[in-house]
Design a protein around this motif. Structure first.
Motif, PDB file in Angstrom:
ATOM      1  N   GLU A 192       0.826  -1.210   0.000  1.00 38.81           N
ATOM      2  CA  GLU A 192       0.000   0.000   0.000  1.00 38.81           C
ATOM      3  C   GLU A 192       0.864   1.266   0.000  1.00 38.81           C
ATOM      4  O   GLU A 192       0.607   2.207  -0.748  1.00 38.81           O
ATOM      5  CB  GLU A 192      -0.919  -0.009   1.222  1.00 38.81           C
ATOM      6  N   THR A 193       1.886   1.275   0.805  1.00 43.10           N
ATOM      7  CA  THR A 193       2.784   2.428   0.867  1.00 43.10           C
ATOM      8  C   THR A 193       3.521   2.606  -0.451  1.00 43.10           C
ATOM      9  O   THR A 193       3.641   3.722  -0.968  1.00 43.10           O
ATOM     10  CB  THR A 193       3.794   2.262   2.021  1.00 43.10           C
ATOM     11  N   LEU A 194       4.011   1.513  -1.015  1.00 43.87           N
ATOM     12  CA  LEU A 194       4.741   1.581  -2.279  1.00 43.87           C
ATOM     13  C   LEU A 194       3.837   2.068  -3.409  1.00 43.87           C
ATOM     14  O   LEU A 194       4.251   2.872  -4.252  1.00 43.87           O
ATOM     15  CB  LEU A 194       5.343   0.216  -2.605  1.00 43.87           C
ATOM     16  N   GLU A 195       2.591   1.585  -3.418  1.00 41.34           N
ATOM     17  CA  GLU A 195       1.648   2.026  -4.448  1.00 41.34           C
ATOM     18  C   GLU A 195       1.299   3.503  -4.276  1.00 41.34           C
ATOM     19  O   GLU A 195       1.147   4.232  -5.257  1.00 41.34           O
ATOM     20  CB  GLU A 195       0.374   1.172  -4.413  1.00 41.34           C
ATOM     21  N   ALA A 196       1.190   3.958  -3.029  1.00 39.46           N
ATOM     22  CA  ALA A 196       0.880   5.368  -2.776  1.00 39.46           C
ATOM     23  C   ALA A 196       1.991   6.266  -3.313  1.00 39.46           C
ATOM     24  O   ALA A 196       1.718   7.318  -3.909  1.00 39.46           O
ATOM     25  CB  ALA A 196       0.671   5.616  -1.286  1.00 39.46           C
ATOM     26  N   VAL A 197       3.235   5.852  -3.127  1.00 41.50           N
ATOM     27  CA  VAL A 197       4.360   6.636  -3.640  1.00 41.50           C
ATOM     28  C   VAL A 197       4.330   6.664  -5.166  1.00 41.50           C
ATOM     29  O   VAL A 197       4.491   7.724  -5.783  1.00 41.50           O
ATOM     30  CB  VAL A 197       5.714   6.071  -3.130  1.00 41.50           C
ATOM     31  N   THR A 198       4.100   5.518  -5.770  1.00 41.15           N
ATOM     32  CA  THR A 198       4.064   5.429  -7.230  1.00 41.15           C
ATOM     33  C   THR A 198       2.930   6.273  -7.808  1.00 41.15           C
ATOM     34  O   THR A 198       3.121   6.997  -8.790  1.00 41.15           O
ATOM     35  CB  THR A 198       3.909   3.957  -7.669  1.00 41.15           C
ATOM     36  N   GLN A 199       1.742   6.210  -7.197  1.00 36.90           N
ATOM     37  CA  GLN A 199       0.604   7.005  -7.674  1.00 36.90           C
ATOM     38  C   GLN A 199       0.855   8.495  -7.487  1.00 36.90           C
ATOM     39  O   GLN A 199       0.540   9.299  -8.376  1.00 36.90           O
ATOM     40  CB  GLN A 199      -0.676   6.584  -6.953  1.00 36.90           C
ATOM     41  N   ALA A 200       1.419   8.863  -6.357  1.00 38.55           N
ATOM     42  CA  ALA A 200       1.698  10.279  -6.105  1.00 38.55           C
ATOM     43  C   ALA A 200       2.718  10.811  -7.110  1.00 38.55           C
ATOM     44  O   ALA A 200       2.606  11.944  -7.589  1.00 38.55           O
ATOM     45  CB  ALA A 200       2.195  10.473  -4.669  1.00 38.55           C
ATOM     46  N   ARG A 201       3.709   9.995  -7.428  1.00 40.97           N
ATOM     47  CA  ARG A 201       4.716  10.396  -8.418  1.00 40.97           C
ATOM     48  C   ARG A 201       4.056  10.635  -9.767  1.00 40.97           C
ATOM     49  O   ARG A 201       4.325  11.629 -10.438  1.00 40.97           O
ATOM     50  CB  ARG A 201       5.786   9.310  -8.550  1.00 40.97           C
ATOM     51  N   GLN A 202       3.170   9.729 -10.175  1.00 38.59           N
ATOM     52  CA  GLN A 202       2.501   9.865 -11.468  1.00 38.59           C
ATOM     53  C   GLN A 202       1.612  11.102 -11.497  1.00 38.59           C
ATOM     54  O   GLN A 202       1.570  11.816 -12.499  1.00 38.59           O
ATOM     55  CB  GLN A 202       1.686   8.608 -11.794  1.00 38.59           C
ATOM     56  N   GLN A 203       0.910  11.381 -10.403  1.00 37.39           N
ATOM     57  CA  GLN A 203       0.079  12.585 -10.340  1.00 37.39           C
ATOM     58  C   GLN A 203       0.944  13.831 -10.491  1.00 37.39           C
ATOM     59  O   GLN A 203       0.546  14.785 -11.166  1.00 37.39           O
ATOM     60  CB  GLN A 203      -0.672  12.658  -9.011  1.00 37.39           C
ATOM     61  N   ALA A 204       2.099  13.823  -9.869  1.00 37.64           N
ATOM     62  CA  ALA A 204       2.995  14.980  -9.963  1.00 37.64           C
ATOM     63  C   ALA A 204       3.506  15.158 -11.393  1.00 37.64           C
ATOM     64  O   ALA A 204       3.590  16.278 -11.889  1.00 37.64           O
ATOM     65  CB  ALA A 204       4.159  14.836  -8.988  1.00 37.64           C
ATOM     66  N   ILE A 205       3.819  14.066 -12.046  1.00 37.55           N
ATOM     67  CA  ILE A 205       4.294  14.138 -13.433  1.00 37.55           C
ATOM     68  C   ILE A 205       3.186  14.655 -14.349  1.00 37.55           C
ATOM     69  O   ILE A 205       3.435  15.453 -15.253  1.00 37.55           O
ATOM     70  CB  ILE A 205       4.793  12.756 -13.916  1.00 37.55           C
ATOM     71  N   ASP A 206       1.940  14.222 -14.098  1.00 35.76           N
ATOM     72  CA  ASP A 206       0.813  14.578 -14.955  1.00 35.76           C
ATOM     73  C   ASP A 206       0.208  15.945 -14.660  1.00 35.76           C
ATOM     74  O   ASP A 206      -0.657  16.401 -15.408  1.00 35.76           O
ATOM     75  CB  ASP A 206      -0.294  13.520 -14.838  1.00 35.76           C
ATOM     76  N   ALA A 207       0.626  16.597 -13.595  1.00 37.01           N
ATOM     77  CA  ALA A 207       0.035  17.882 -13.220  1.00 37.01           C
ATOM     78  C   ALA A 207       0.201  18.893 -14.345  1.00 37.01           C
ATOM     79  O   ALA A 207       1.271  19.015 -14.929  1.00 37.01           O
ATOM     80  CB  ALA A 207       0.666  18.400 -11.933  1.00 37.01           C
ATOM     81  N   SER A 208      -0.889  19.619 -14.637  1.00 34.14           N
ATOM     82  CA  SER A 208      -0.841  20.551 -15.762  1.00 34.14           C
ATOM     83  C   SER A 208      -0.819  22.018 -15.341  1.00 34.14           C
ATOM     84  O   SER A 208      -0.366  22.860 -16.096  1.00 34.14           O
ATOM     85  CB  SER A 208      -2.044  20.306 -16.677  1.00 34.14           C
ATOM     86  N   SER A 209      -1.304  22.318 -14.155  1.00 34.11           N
ATOM     87  CA  SER A 209      -1.299  23.715 -13.704  1.00 34.11           C
ATOM     88  C   SER A 209      -0.448  23.833 -12.441  1.00 34.11           C
ATOM     89  O   SER A 209      -0.117  22.838 -11.804  1.00 34.11           O
ATOM     90  CB  SER A 209      -2.725  24.181 -13.410  1.00 34.11           C
ATOM     91  N   LEU A 210      -0.137  25.055 -12.094  1.00 31.89           N
ATOM     92  CA  LEU A 210       0.664  25.287 -10.892  1.00 31.89           C
ATOM     93  C   LEU A 210      -0.059  24.774  -9.656  1.00 31.89           C
ATOM     94  O   LEU A 210       0.540  24.138  -8.793  1.00 31.89           O
ATOM     95  CB  LEU A 210       0.989  26.773 -10.744  1.00 31.89           C
ATOM     96  N   GLN A 211      -1.357  24.996  -9.583  1.00 36.51           N
ATOM     97  CA  GLN A 211      -2.127  24.529  -8.430  1.00 36.51           C
ATOM     98  C   GLN A 211      -2.136  23.000  -8.367  1.00 36.51           C
ATOM     99  O   GLN A 211      -1.964  22.418  -7.294  1.00 36.51           O
ATOM    100  CB  GLN A 211      -3.548  25.066  -8.497  1.00 36.51           C
ATOM    101  N   ASP A 212      -2.338  22.325  -9.514  1.00 36.85           N
ATOM    102  CA  ASP A 212      -2.284  20.860  -9.540  1.00 36.85           C
ATOM    103  C   ASP A 212      -0.901  20.364  -9.134  1.00 36.85           C
ATOM    104  O   ASP A 212      -0.766  19.371  -8.422  1.00 36.85           O
ATOM    105  CB  ASP A 212      -2.617  20.334 -10.943  1.00 36.85           C
ATOM    106  N   GLN A 213       0.138  21.057  -9.593  1.00 32.69           N
ATOM    107  CA  GLN A 213       1.510  20.682  -9.268  1.00 32.69           C
ATOM    108  C   GLN A 213       1.745  20.796  -7.769  1.00 32.69           C
ATOM    109  O   GLN A 213       2.333  19.909  -7.154  1.00 32.69           O
ATOM    110  CB  GLN A 213       2.499  21.581 -10.020  1.00 32.69           C
ATOM    111  N   GLN A 214       1.262  21.878  -7.166  1.00 33.48           N
ATOM    112  CA  GLN A 214       1.414  22.066  -5.727  1.00 33.48           C
ATOM    113  C   GLN A 214       0.755  20.917  -4.960  1.00 33.48           C
ATOM    114  O   GLN A 214       1.356  20.346  -4.051  1.00 33.48           O
ATOM    115  CB  GLN A 214       0.765  23.381  -5.284  1.00 33.48           C
ATOM    116  N   GLN A 215      -0.472  20.589  -5.310  1.00 36.19           N
ATOM    117  CA  GLN A 215      -1.198  19.528  -4.615  1.00 36.19           C
ATOM    118  C   GLN A 215      -0.501  18.185  -4.803  1.00 36.19           C
ATOM    119  O   GLN A 215      -0.348  17.415  -3.855  1.00 36.19           O
ATOM    120  CB  GLN A 215      -2.638  19.450  -5.110  1.00 36.19           C
TER     121      GLN A 215
END
Length: 187
Positions: free
Chosen positions: A66-89
């Motif tokens: 669960e922890t490993l998947e959370a890190v992987t998902q969070a990394r992907q969300q950060a890579i996919d962020a399109s706006s500054l606000q999305d990037q911050q979150q």
């Protein structure tokens, strides 16, 4: 005839003044863009380190899925962020997930002694410090641009010339508690 010369002189002074203000605003906008580029470079380094870190931990702590998947998902969300606000979150989520991963690693003495893990952890810490410095530089550049856009007489020229205030890159108040909270680890 004198009136025409006075009017012409006023027009020339206003034009020179407008050009000076425009050039200053352009320079400040470029500084903000350059500062964001510096953050982007550091974030990409961080994203490149995370898969290696996850794989290293996975070998020792396979039941921490669960922890490993959370890190992987969070990394992907950060890579996919399109706006500054999305990037911050996304960055806030990723920081929290990485904290949780390091808390899990504390429970595995063999992992904590693994040279590969220690090197990755050191590199990630170094990148985190560089990201913090780049964020400070970016926020300083944004503050300078925002101040210039709002100051008189630039405020008269800024909006018509397409200049507007920029957002700071910082942790949201709601997310700050999540990032600073101690990770919850259970076995």
């Amino acid at each position: 005839m004198t009136f025409i010369w006075i009017l012409l002189a006023i027009v020339v002074v206003v034009a020179i003044f407008g050009i000076t203000i425009y050039n200053r605003l352009v320079a400040l906008r470029q500084a903000v863009n350059q500062a964001w580029g510096d953050i982007d470079v550091q974030l990409k380094q961080r994203y490149d380190l995370i898969p290696n870190l996850v794989e290293t931990v996975k070998g020792y702590a396979s039941h921490e899925r669960e922890t490993l998947e959370a890190v992987t998902q969070a990394r992907q969300q950060a890579i996919d962020a399109s706006s500054l606000q999305d990037q911050q979150q996304a960055e806030n989520l990723l920081t929290g997930a990485l904290r949780q991963l390091f808390a899990v690693a504390e429970a595995y003495p063999d992992l904590k002694a693994n040279q590969n893990f220690l090197e990755l952890q050191r590199e990630l810490s170094d990148v985190e410090n560089k990201i913090a410095a780049a964020r400070r530089f970016f926020n300083n550049s944004v503050a300078e641009l925002n101040t210039a856009v709002e100051q008189f007489p630039a405020v008269l020229f800024a909006a018509p010339l397409g200049f507007s205030k920029k957002e700071y890159f910082e942790v949201d108040v709601d997310d700050r508690a999540k990032v600073e909270a101690a990770p919850d680890v259970s076995f």
